[in-house]
Design an enzyme around this catalytic site. Structure first.
Site, short mmCIF file in Angstrom:
data_model
loop_
_atom_site.label_atom_id
_atom_site.label_comp_id
_atom_site.label_asym_id
_atom_site.label_seq_id
_atom_site.Cartn_x
_atom_site.Cartn_y
_atom_site.Cartn_z
N ASP A 12 0.84 -1.19 0.04
CA ASP A 12 -0.10 -0.09 -0.01
C ASP A 12 0.79 1.24 0.08
O ASP A 12 0.45 2.32 0.45
CB ASP A 12 -0.94 0.05 1.36
N LYS A 15 1.88 1.97 -5.13
CA LYS A 15 2.44 1.45 -6.26
C LYS A 15 1.48 1.73 -7.78
O LYS A 15 2.17 2.02 -8.70
CB LYS A 15 2.59 0.01 -6.25
N GLY A 39 -4.41 -4.57 -3.76
CA GLY A 39 -5.48 -3.70 -3.91
C GLY A 39 -4.67 -2.22 -4.43
O GLY A 39 -4.15 -1.60 -3.83
N HIS A 40 -4.75 -2.37 -5.79
CA HIS A 40 -3.96 -1.00 -6.25
C HIS A 40 -4.98 -0.04 -6.66
O HIS A 40 -5.92 -0.31 -7.37
CB HIS A 40 -3.08 -1.43 -7.23
N GLN A 227 2.17 -6.18 -2.92
CA GLN A 227 2.62 -6.18 -1.65
C GLN A 227 3.93 -5.62 -1.53
O GLN A 227 4.19 -4.50 -2.15
CB GLN A 227 2.91 -7.62 -1.24
P1 GDP Z 1 -0.84 0.24 -3.63
O1 GDP Z 1 -1.36 -1.20 -3.12
O2 GDP Z 1 0.67 0.22 -3.29
O3 GDP Z 1 -1.21 0.60 -5.00
O4 GDP Z 1 -1.54 1.36 -2.75
P2 GDP Z 1 -3.07 1.47 -2.47
O5 GDP Z 1 -3.87 1.80 -3.39
O6 GDP Z 1 -3.47 0.25 -1.66
O7 GDP Z 1 -3.11 2.66 -1.32
C1 GDP Z 1 -2.61 3.75 -1.44
C2 GDP Z 1 -3.68 4.76 -1.46
O8 GDP Z 1 -3.08 5.99 -1.39
C3 GDP Z 1 -4.62 4.89 -2.45
O9 GDP Z 1 -5.96 5.27 -1.76
C4 GDP Z 1 -4.05 5.97 -3.39
O10 GDP Z 1 -5.10 6.48 -4.13
C5 GDP Z 1 -3.52 6.91 -2.38
N1 GDP Z 1 -2.32 7.74 -2.97
C6 GDP Z 1 -1.16 7.30 -3.57
N2 GDP Z 1 -0.45 8.38 -3.67
C7 GDP Z 1 -0.67 9.22 -2.98
C8 GDP Z 1 -0.09 10.21 -2.58
O11 GDP Z 1 1.04 10.80 -2.94
N3 GDP Z 1 -0.87 11.23 -1.47
C9 GDP Z 1 -1.91 10.69 -1.23
N4 GDP Z 1 -2.65 11.52 -0.10
N5 GDP Z 1 -2.85 9.81 -1.63
C10 GDP Z 1 -1.94 8.93 -2.24
P1 IMO Z 2 -0.99 -4.35 -2.11
O1 IMO Z 2 -0.49 -4.85 -3.44
C1 IMO Z 2 -0.70 -4.77 2.35
C2 IMO Z 2 -1.02 -8.70 3.97
C3 IMO Z 2 -2.27 -9.18 4.51
C4 IMO Z 2 -1.60 -9.83 5.70
C5 IMO Z 2 -0.27 -10.61 5.15
C6 IMO Z 2 -0.61 -11.93 4.18
O2 IMO Z 2 -2.17 -3.53 -2.36
O3 IMO Z 2 0.25 -3.31 -1.41
P2 IMO Z 2 -2.29 -12.66 2.14
O4 IMO Z 2 -3.80 -12.59 2.01
O5 IMO Z 2 -1.28 -12.13 0.97
O6 IMO Z 2 -1.95 -14.15 2.56
O7 IMO Z 2 -2.03 -12.21 3.69
O8 IMO Z 2 -0.19 -9.77 3.67
N1 IMO Z 2 -1.22 -8.04 2.72
C7 IMO Z 2 -1.01 -6.89 2.37
N2 IMO Z 2 -0.69 -5.64 3.00
N3 IMO Z 2 -0.79 -4.43 0.87
C8 IMO Z 2 -0.99 -5.59 0.07
O9 IMO Z 2 -1.01 -5.67 -1.27
C9 IMO Z 2 -1.18 -6.76 0.50
N4 IMO Z 2 -1.30 -8.03 0.56
C10 IMO Z 2 -1.38 -8.91 1.35
O10 IMO Z 2 -2.80 -7.81 5.14
O11 IMO Z 2 -0.83 -9.24 6.73
MG MG Z 3 -2.97 -1.75 -1.81
#
Ligand code: GDP
Ligand code: IMO
Ligand code: MG
Length: 440
Positions: A12, A15, A39-40, A227
């Protein structure tokens, strides 16, 4: 050439936003590990797209590949494609025939085992998507691969062995009533149909060859890690990890593109300017007790709730030993630092520069999770920066960032030995300060 995007922390890090941003110059976007536990998020002009399995390049209409290192749930794949179609996209997704299939009983096992571990320190807090059990079956040589869905006899043979084995464990070890998830006839009917759909829609590839040909023809490949490094099964804090390799080595094993090709390209570590963690496990810089209000403020402002499960994310200060570990494991050639807007306006700003463990100062992460949990952070205080019109800052460029923020970024560059290519100042595609694209 290739650009590989790797999460530098615990997932998170934002990416998806960088894959979208740099996807403009890519021909193909490739996931190399994980599955629908990811979850991207991509935000384009205020419109938000949540992607679990479909590579994030689809928002720009790029071909996406799910490499052999992925675990693919065809149910959620087709659902996600349908949801994206309803939003006006037309995802072009190719799936490696060597990728493993997540079957319904894998989710049952994931949840069963988590319940069983509930009161132990073995609990992971998984996403419940069946990721671990599917990789277990892959390593145990009893898994089902995407290519096996095309031949009903092969599929039935595999399932007859594996399902009998799973059913016995579910009933005799865990004492549950094995339901429809363990019915071979039902599984063969449903999953052979997915095989037919994948073939009919021309979605099946020998990923290594497909990508080799694109690369030979001069195409740009963007590897989308899911991840993050500290939840990598080898380099993370085992057992509180996922079951795959998000680190850059995974991009080669999980796609069939050789290490010489991936290593000759750019490898960009994606860093969140603080830490978030969903699930169990240590977090030495976690904001707890008298810092809980601050954690709440950051959680609300940064929208730190799980994309897949909605769980509130735990919050901590930036941990530089964790980042040194990530930079070394994946040979980062560049960095993107996100969420600097979320830190704006705070009264204080701390960064963990090193740890104290058993009377010694350490600059990197110890190999055992028990030691890591005992690490006490040595904090450095940084000057804070104030709220800005971040969209204007993004437009003007790096020098428009507050000086204190640039100090923070330059400290990271010098500690990690890699330049900052981009700075996230908001979720939208345009809210990124770009100094350089990795394609240059
Ligand atoms: P990922 O799993 O690495 O793709 O990240 P996620 O999407 O799970 O979580 C990142 C969250 O932060 C999402 O809601 C993005 O829209 C948001 N986000 C990404 N870059 C930025 C940033 O520079 N600032 C803010 N405020 N939000 C961001
Ligand atoms: P993105 O790609 C953050 C965490 C879960 C748990 C551990 C193992 O959005 O960054 P799993 O279901 O993979 O066996 O869970 O890894 N986890 C993540 N945490 N971002 C993710 O993906 C994750 N995918 C799995 O919360 O602790
Ligand atoms: Mg994510």
């Amino acid at each position: 050439m290739t650009v590989t995007i790797v999460g530098a922390q615990l997932g998170d890090e934002g990416k998806g936003a960088l894959v979208d941003r740099w996807g403009e110059e890519a021909d193909t976007v490739v996931r190399y590990q994980g599955g629908d536990n990811a979850g991207h998020t991509v935000v384009e002009g205020g419109e938000e797209y949540k992607l679990s399995l479909v590579p994030s390049g689809c928002v720009r209409g790029k071909t996406g590949v799910l490499g052999n290192g992925c675990v693919v749930n065809p149910r959620t794949l087709f659902d996600e494609i349908e949801t994206l179609r309803e939003k006006g996209l037309d995802p072009d997704v190719r799936v490696a025939k060597r990728a493993h299939v997540i079957l319904p009983y894998h989710r049952v096992f994931d949840n069963m085992e988590e319940t069983d571990k509930e009161d132990t320190d073995m609990k992971v807090g998984t996403t419940g998507r069946g990721i671990g059990p599917t990789y277990e079956d892959k390593a145990g040589r009893r898994g089902v691969r995407i290519g096996d869905l095309l031949d009903t006899d092969v599929l039935r043979n595999r399932l007859e062995y594996t399902v009998a084995n799973k059913r016995a464990i579910a009933e005799e070890v865990y004492g549950i009533d094995a339901g429809v998830e363990f019915d071979v006839d039902e599984l063969v009917a449903e999953f052979a149909e997915y095989g037919r759909r994948l073939q009919e829609n021309d979605m099946l590839v020998e990923a290594g060859d497909f990508l080799y040909e694109q690369h030979e023809a001069g195409g740009n490949l963007l590897f989308e890690g899911a991840q993050g490094t500290s939840i990598d099964i080898d380099h993370g804090n085992y057992p509180n990890v996922t079951s795959s390799n998000p680190t850059a080595g995974g991009a080669t094993v999980g796609s069939g593109v050789g290490p010489g090709v991936v290593g000759a390209g750019e490898i960009v570590g994606i860093v969140k300017a603080y830490l978030s963690r969903v699930g169990e496990g240590p977090l030495p810089t976690e904001m707890e007790d008298d810092e809980e209000d601050l954690a709440d403020e950051i959680r609300e402002k940064g929208g730190e709730f799980g994309t897949v499960t909605g769980r509130p994310r735990r919050i901590g200060w930036l941990d530089v030993p964790m980042l040194r570990h990530a930079a070394r494991r994946s040979s980062f050639t560049g960095l993107a630092v996100n969420h600097v807007d979320v830190l704006a306006g705070l009264e204080e700003l701390q960064v963990c520069h090193s740890y104290e463990l058993d009377g010694e100062t350490r600059e990197t992460v110890p190999a055992t999770t028990e030691e890591w949990a005992r690490c006490e952070p040595n904090f450095r205080e940084f000057e804070t920066w104030s709220e800005q019109d971040w969209s204007a800052v993004a437009e003007e460029g790096y020098d428009a960032l507050p000086a204190a923020c640039r100090d923070y970024l330059e400290y990271l560059e010098s500690e990690l030995g890699a330049p900052v290519y981009a700075v996230g100042v908001g979720p939208d595609r345009d809210q990124t300060v770009e100094r350089q694209t990795p394609w240059e």
